[in-house]
Design an enzyme around this catalytic site. Structure first.
Site, mmCIF file in Angstrom:
data_model
loop_
_atom_site.group_PDB
_atom_site.id
_atom_site.type_symbol
_atom_site.label_atom_id
_atom_site.label_comp_id
_atom_site.label_asym_id
_atom_site.label_seq_id
_atom_site.Cartn_x
_atom_site.Cartn_y
_atom_site.Cartn_z
ATOM 1 N N ASN A 9 50.352 38.176 52.877
ATOM 2 C CA ASN A 9 51.241 38.601 51.655
ATOM 3 C C ASN A 9 51.667 39.594 51.416
ATOM 4 O OD1 ASN A 9 51.624 38.815 48.779
ATOM 5 N ND2 ASN A 9 49.426 38.894 47.772
ATOM 6 N N LYS A 11 53.527 40.347 49.547
ATOM 7 C CA LYS A 11 54.353 41.548 48.574
ATOM 8 C C LYS A 11 55.638 41.120 47.767
ATOM 9 C CE LYS A 11 49.243 43.085 48.024
ATOM 10 N NZ LYS A 11 47.733 43.673 47.221
ATOM 11 N N HIS A 95 46.565 35.059 42.000
ATOM 12 C CA HIS A 95 46.542 36.714 42.978
ATOM 13 C C HIS A 95 46.445 37.209 41.697
ATOM 14 C CE1 HIS A 95 47.373 40.336 44.776
ATOM 15 N NE2 HIS A 95 47.138 39.625 45.591
ATOM 16 N N GLU A 97 47.263 40.293 41.201
ATOM 17 C CA GLU A 97 48.554 41.159 40.420
ATOM 18 C C GLU A 97 49.264 40.518 39.591
ATOM 19 O OE1 GLU A 97 50.309 42.481 44.068
ATOM 20 O OE2 GLU A 97 48.234 43.934 44.467
ATOM 21 N N GLU A 167 38.830 38.041 46.471
ATOM 22 C CA GLU A 167 39.541 39.154 46.022
ATOM 23 C C GLU A 167 39.115 40.226 44.661
ATOM 24 O OE1 GLU A 167 43.743 39.461 48.065
ATOM 25 O OE2 GLU A 167 43.858 39.194 46.657
ATOM 26 N N GLY A 173 44.275 47.282 48.070
ATOM 27 C CA GLY A 173 45.972 47.792 47.995
ATOM 28 C C GLY A 173 44.998 49.267 47.659
ATOM 29 N N SER A 213 41.885 45.130 50.835
ATOM 30 C CA SER A 213 41.506 46.369 52.638
ATOM 31 C C SER A 213 41.348 45.625 53.589
ATOM 32 C CB SER A 213 40.994 47.306 51.873
ATOM 33 O OG SER A 213 41.841 48.320 50.715
HETATM 34 C C1 PEP Z 1 46.260 40.871 48.696
HETATM 35 O O1 PEP Z 1 47.580 41.398 48.801
HETATM 36 O O2 PEP Z 1 45.531 40.530 48.389
HETATM 37 C C2 PEP Z 1 45.280 42.610 49.286
HETATM 38 C C3 PEP Z 1 44.329 41.421 49.574
HETATM 39 O O3 PEP Z 1 46.288 43.349 49.559
HETATM 40 P P1 PEP Z 1 45.532 44.870 50.672
HETATM 41 O O4 PEP Z 1 45.505 43.716 51.812
HETATM 42 O O5 PEP Z 1 46.208 45.363 50.813
HETATM 43 O O6 PEP Z 1 44.325 44.700 49.707
#
Ligand code: PEP
Length: 256
Positions: A9, A11, A95, A97, A167, A173, A213
């Site tokens: 992803n 983003k 997601h 976000e 998630e 992040g 992460s």
């Molecule tokens: C994500 O964008 O879904 C995500 C898990 O980001 P990160 O791997 O940076 O934590």
């Protein structure tokens, strides 16, 4: 056996040059990872460019969001049909976000999920608890509620083409990764929920990704869990070497 899905992803990162470079970097080595499924989800303006950079390589194309209506006066929005038309096969929905920055509800995610099926896109439906919810012992309840709301009224055939991503919001992040026990517990619960809502065959078929992460140094442990079928990767998906090192961990689980 569920084929691991390793999804990046991107983003709201990259520009046209770096998006193409990243896609070329992944596509050039994709044939080393065919036991896993590779997927990149660039920002919408770069979907066509990334599609062209991927060419014939075994790398899927996904979008990060869409609107549920098929067309009309919805300034700034993009429909499922548009994404499919440009060559996307997947779309990330709900997601964290989208849920927490843009206030997206389970009901909206559900509408988008149906719109994705109607356009032959495979949704990757995200669920995950906030830190306060985990600390209050509410993780299972929150995940159950998001699953029921986001996937309400979805048929057996539709759920079979769906990917679920767990998630934990506090791990996205932040560099904080859920322990393998924490992640596997939620994944196992989600699989039980799939069995209860549908049947065992569905539960054994639907892939459940972990996101939060995921990096080359923790991927093997996470992907080695019985109920973790791949990763949804943010930060580490922006470097081909890191993304492919995570893919290698996915491949290793198939060969094990
Ligand atoms: C994500 O964008 O879904 C995500 C898990 O980001 P990160 O791997 O940076 O934590």
């Amino acid at each position: 056996m569920r084929k691991p899905l390793i999804a990046g992803n991107w983003k709201m990162n990259t520009d046209s040059g770096s998006a193409a470079e990243l896609a070329y970097g992944i596509a050039a080595r994709a044939d080393e990872f065919t036991s896993a499924e590779l997927l990149v989800c660039p920002p919408s303006p770069y979907l066509a460019l990334v599609r062209d950079a991927i060419g014939d390589a075994a790398v899927g194309l996904g979008a990060q969001n869409m609107y549920h209506e098929p067309s009309g006066a919805f300034t700034g929005e993009v429909s499922a049909a548009m994404l499919a038309d440009i060559g996307a096969q997947y779309v990330i929905l709900g997601h964290s976000e989208r849920r927490h920055v843009f206030g997206e509800s389970d009901e909206e995610v559900n509408k988008k999920t149906f719109a994705a099926y109607a356009a032959n896109l495979r949704p990757i439906v995200c669920v995950g608890e906030l830190l306060a919810e985990r600390e209050a012992g509410k993780t299972a309840e929150v995940i159950r509620r998001q699953f029921e709301g986001s996937l309400a009224s979805i048929s057996e055939q539709q759920i079979r083409s769906t990917v679920i991503a767990y998630e934990p919001v506090w791990a996205i992040g932040t560099g904080k990764v859920a322990t393998v026990e924490q992640a596997e517990e939620v994944h196992a619960d989600l699989r039980k929920q799939l069995a209860a809502c549908y049947n065992t065959s569905v539960a054994q078929t639907v892939r459940i990704l972990y996101g939060g992460s995921v990096k080359p140094d923790n991927a093997a442990q996470l992907l080695g869990q019985a109920n973790i079928d791949g990763a949804l990767i943010g930060g580490a998906s922006l470097k081909p070497d890191d993304f492919l090192a995570i893919a290698a961990a996915g491949v290793a689980t198939v060969q094990a």
